[in-house]
Write an enzyme that holds these catalytic residues in place. Structure first.
Site, PDB file in Angstrom:
ATOM      1  N   HIS A   1      24.817  79.569  48.169  1.00  0.00           N
ATOM      2  CA  HIS A   1      25.037  80.977  48.585  1.00  0.00           C
ATOM      3  C   HIS A   1      25.432  81.040  50.047  1.00  0.00           C
ATOM      4  O   HIS A   1      24.606  81.442  50.871  1.00  0.00           O
ATOM      5  CB  HIS A   1      23.756  81.776  48.347  1.00  0.00           C
ATOM      6  CG  HIS A   1      23.956  83.254  48.291  1.00  0.00           C
ATOM      7  ND1 HIS A   1      23.843  84.077  49.389  1.00  0.00           N
ATOM      8  CD2 HIS A   1      24.258  84.054  47.258  1.00  0.00           C
ATOM      9  CE1 HIS A   1      24.042  85.337  49.021  1.00  0.00           C
ATOM     10  NE2 HIS A   1      24.292  85.353  47.747  1.00  0.00           N
ATOM     11  N   PHE A   2      26.499  80.759  50.495  1.00  0.00           N
ATOM     12  CA  PHE A   2      27.692  80.234  49.847  1.00  0.00           C
ATOM     13  C   PHE A   2      28.048  78.939  50.552  1.00  0.00           C
ATOM     14  O   PHE A   2      27.871  78.849  51.767  1.00  0.00           O
ATOM     15  CB  PHE A   2      28.834  81.230  49.954  1.00  0.00           C
ATOM     16  CG  PHE A   2      28.500  82.573  49.327  1.00  0.00           C
ATOM     17  CD1 PHE A   2      28.572  82.743  47.951  1.00  0.00           C
ATOM     18  CD2 PHE A   2      28.085  83.636  50.107  1.00  0.00           C
ATOM     19  CE1 PHE A   2      28.278  83.975  47.376  1.00  0.00           C
ATOM     20  CE2 PHE A   2      27.781  84.868  49.529  1.00  0.00           C
ATOM     21  CZ  PHE A   2      27.880  85.033  48.159  1.00  0.00           C
TER      22      PHE A   2
END
Length: 139
Positions: free
Chosen positions: A44-45
């Site tokens: 994420h991410f």
């Protein structure tokens, strides 16, 4: 260590590193030092790590739960705090590695074993997220 004795959360789901400005029965500020080593960042991410908003809300809940435990003391032993509602959640800007999240919670009301809190998370004094939530003490 006091936080871990107050709430059952452990790595990788312990979202508060320290409690400061505790006013028993009223309010508290929890601190989360956000590092690149957080287990959620690889997903994420990968190219632009951002702390998930739901985990910021979880940090608010953990701060509130620790406040309740510190307020009730021995009367809380053997009990857990569970979310009931989350209302008016707003996310103002991303929280990234290197940020220090200051989670401010204020008890708005209590009826029996149900508590309602208002939470605001800040980085460098700027609001990054806020929500109103309620929780129940079970056990």
């Amino acid at each position: 260590m006091q936080i871990m004795s107050a709430i059952p959360h452990r790595y990788p789901f312990l979202m508060i590193d320290r409690m400061v400005e505790v006013v028993k029965g009223q309010s508290a500020v929890g601190i989360k030092n956000v590092t690149i080593n957080e287990p959620f960042f690889p997903g994420h991410f990968p190219s632009k790590p951002v702390m998930p908003g739901v985990l910021i809300i979880e940090a608010m809940a953990q701060t509130a739960a620790a406040l309740v435990v510190l307020t009730l003391g021995d009367r809380f032993e053997g009990k857990l705090v569970y979310f009931m509602t989350i209302e008016n959640a707003k996310f103002r800007r991303p929280v990234v590695p290197g940020d220090q999240l200051r989670v401010h919670v204020v008890k708005e009301r209590q009826r029996g074993n149900v508590y309602k809190f208002r939470g605001i998370a800040r980085v460098d004094g700027v609001s990054v997220a806020e929500a109103t939530f309620s929780a129940i003490i079970m056990g």
